[in-house]
Design a protein around this motif. Sequence first.
Motif, short mmCIF file in Angstrom:
data_model
loop_
_atom_site.label_atom_id
_atom_site.label_comp_id
_atom_site.label_asym_id
_atom_site.label_seq_id
_atom_site.Cartn_x
_atom_site.Cartn_y
_atom_site.Cartn_z
N ASP A 160 -9.14 -20.07 -13.42
CA ASP A 160 -9.64 -19.10 -14.38
C ASP A 160 -11.14 -18.90 -14.31
OD1 ASP A 160 -7.13 -18.54 -15.29
OD2 ASP A 160 -7.23 -19.83 -17.06
N LYS A 161 -11.90 -19.99 -14.16
CA LYS A 161 -13.35 -19.85 -14.12
C LYS A 161 -13.78 -19.02 -12.92
CE LYS A 161 -17.73 -22.36 -14.17
NZ LYS A 161 -18.33 -21.45 -13.17
N GLU A 162 -13.22 -19.34 -11.73
CA GLU A 162 -13.56 -18.56 -10.54
C GLU A 162 -13.13 -17.11 -10.70
OE1 GLU A 162 -12.12 -21.47 -10.62
OE2 GLU A 162 -12.71 -22.77 -8.96
N SER A 163 -11.99 -16.89 -11.34
CA SER A 163 -11.50 -15.52 -11.56
C SER A 163 -12.44 -14.76 -12.48
CB SER A 163 -10.09 -15.55 -12.15
OG SER A 163 -9.20 -16.23 -11.32
N ARG A 164 -12.89 -15.41 -13.56
CA ARG A 164 -13.82 -14.74 -14.49
C ARG A 164 -15.14 -14.41 -13.80
NH1 ARG A 164 -11.58 -18.42 -18.26
NH2 ARG A 164 -13.27 -19.90 -17.88
N ASP A 165 -15.65 -15.36 -13.02
CA ASP A 165 -16.91 -15.13 -12.30
C ASP A 165 -16.77 -13.96 -11.33
OD1 ASP A 165 -17.99 -17.24 -13.66
OD2 ASP A 165 -17.78 -18.68 -12.01
N PRO A 220 -19.53 -5.63 -14.07
CA PRO A 220 -20.48 -6.30 -14.96
C PRO A 220 -20.45 -5.74 -16.39
CG PRO A 220 -21.53 -5.63 -12.90
CD PRO A 220 -20.21 -4.95 -12.95
N ASP A 221 -19.89 -4.56 -16.58
CA ASP A 221 -19.87 -3.94 -17.90
C ASP A 221 -18.85 -4.57 -18.84
OD1 ASP A 221 -21.80 -2.17 -16.98
OD2 ASP A 221 -20.30 -0.70 -16.32
N VAL A 222 -17.91 -5.33 -18.29
CA VAL A 222 -16.86 -5.94 -19.11
C VAL A 222 -17.20 -7.40 -19.36
CG1 VAL A 222 -14.41 -6.58 -19.18
CG2 VAL A 222 -15.10 -4.37 -18.24
N LYS A 223 -17.19 -7.81 -20.63
CA LYS A 223 -17.45 -9.19 -21.00
C LYS A 223 -16.12 -9.90 -21.24
CE LYS A 223 -21.79 -8.20 -20.87
NZ LYS A 223 -22.57 -8.62 -19.69
N ILE A 224 -15.93 -11.02 -20.56
CA ILE A 224 -14.69 -11.77 -20.65
C ILE A 224 -14.96 -13.10 -21.36
CG2 ILE A 224 -12.80 -12.83 -19.35
CD1 ILE A 224 -13.41 -10.87 -17.09
N ASP A 225 -14.27 -13.36 -22.46
CA ASP A 225 -14.43 -14.60 -23.21
C ASP A 225 -14.03 -15.79 -22.35
OD1 ASP A 225 -15.21 -13.10 -25.38
OD2 ASP A 225 -13.19 -13.05 -26.27
N ALA A 226 -14.77 -16.88 -22.52
CA ALA A 226 -14.50 -18.08 -21.73
C ALA A 226 -13.10 -18.63 -21.99
CB ALA A 226 -15.54 -19.15 -22.03
#
Length: 458
Positions: free
Chosen positions: A208-213, A220-226
């Motif tokens: 998940d972390k690598e996917s979010r990064d 870059p316009d979309v913010k994804i919660d941790a």
Amino acid sequence: MKTIEINPIIDNARFTRFHGMVVALCALLLIFDGYDLFIYGVVLPALMSEWALTPVQAGALGSYALFGMMFGAFIFGPLADRIGRKKGIAICFVMFSLATFLNGFAKTPAEFGIYRFIAGLGCGGLMPNAVALMNEYAPKRARSTLVALMFSGYSLGGMLSAGLGIYVLPRFGWQAMFHAAAVPLLLLPLIMWKLPESVGFLVRQGKDKESRDMLARVNPDVKIDAGATLVSTDAKGVGVPMLDLVKDGRAAGTIMIWLAFFCCLLMVYALGSWLPKLMAGAGYSLGSSLSFLLALNFGGMAGAIAGGWLGDRFSLPKVVVAFFAVGTVAIALLGFNSPMPVLYLLITIAGATTIGTQILLYANTAQFYPLQMRSTGLGWASGVGRTGAIVGPLLGGSLMAAALPLKMNFLFFAVPGLIAALAMGVFSLRCGGSAHPTRANPVTRQAPLHALRAEQTR
């Protein structure tokens, strides 16, 4: 826990430096791939002279790499769905570069053929995986254009091979053309560092972390919660059996795609392998004959970019049909006596509508299959199409051995274009409204941006 679907994030992204980097790296890989594939047509006259090959023997030798490409597409397409596209691409790149380098040391046709087969394995595996990776990350409204831009590297590789041959062959011999293939291996660390892994693969692996990064770089316009959980509607599992390609209403589309690939690749490799030799036999010098191969690949690059642009604005299958129809006429006319400017124009058009259309077929196929089977679908389409690539050099050798008039050779080369146009016409009628059954078709005119969030067509 919040769940976020990754496909709309990628579909609706604006073009960024990340997308440019993916296009540039994949195009670079395909430059080397195209060089390795078109090199045989460049050195063919020298090989026939040195090893006293008959046209039939030369055609068979040219098919060794294409046999390898067929198996490479079958093997590395599904394998990349399991191990990741980045690893699959790297393996293929090293394989075809090393084998092509070793070709320069071959002492016999048998040894030469073995190295060409191994190089073909790598070339056949790299193409579908590079297309799948680019298609996955491209914003939807520019997907066909970006895939075509990336794939123009293939034609640039063909141009590089022909251009280098004009200078190298008379001075250093055919072996030096193959030795030059080791140079791209110096870029392997850069490719491994910068080439991104498939985000769909990362999601399936639970990273998940690598996917979010990765998604933050894509859009870059979309913010994804941790704490959000990333999902892909299409990510049903790792690896897809071949039979899934003909399930859920995909049978007709798959069969028509395979037929179009077969015919298109037959024309590409018949022309790529035999155009210099045919033109030399018609009385043109070696330099002029290789410059025809240069024009063929220039046309391929221009046709791919123009076709991708048209495909993003109109129906991509219909654009492919039109290209095949024009290509059939252009190739048929190559056998008639024409002034040199007209001849170059016809060869450029032939390149645009064969090499260029091959690239559009890859884009069309990538958009036809859902994400979890995209590499498999591309691998099988490319693998089945490679049977046509194998037939192409063999057909050219048989025609040369029969000593037919020049116009008859090109008429034979043109017939598959007509068959491919009919196949893609059927595809457009049967599948033009649904890329996957029950889903809106990304192969046709793009939907408005506000509707893309509701579509899961990857």
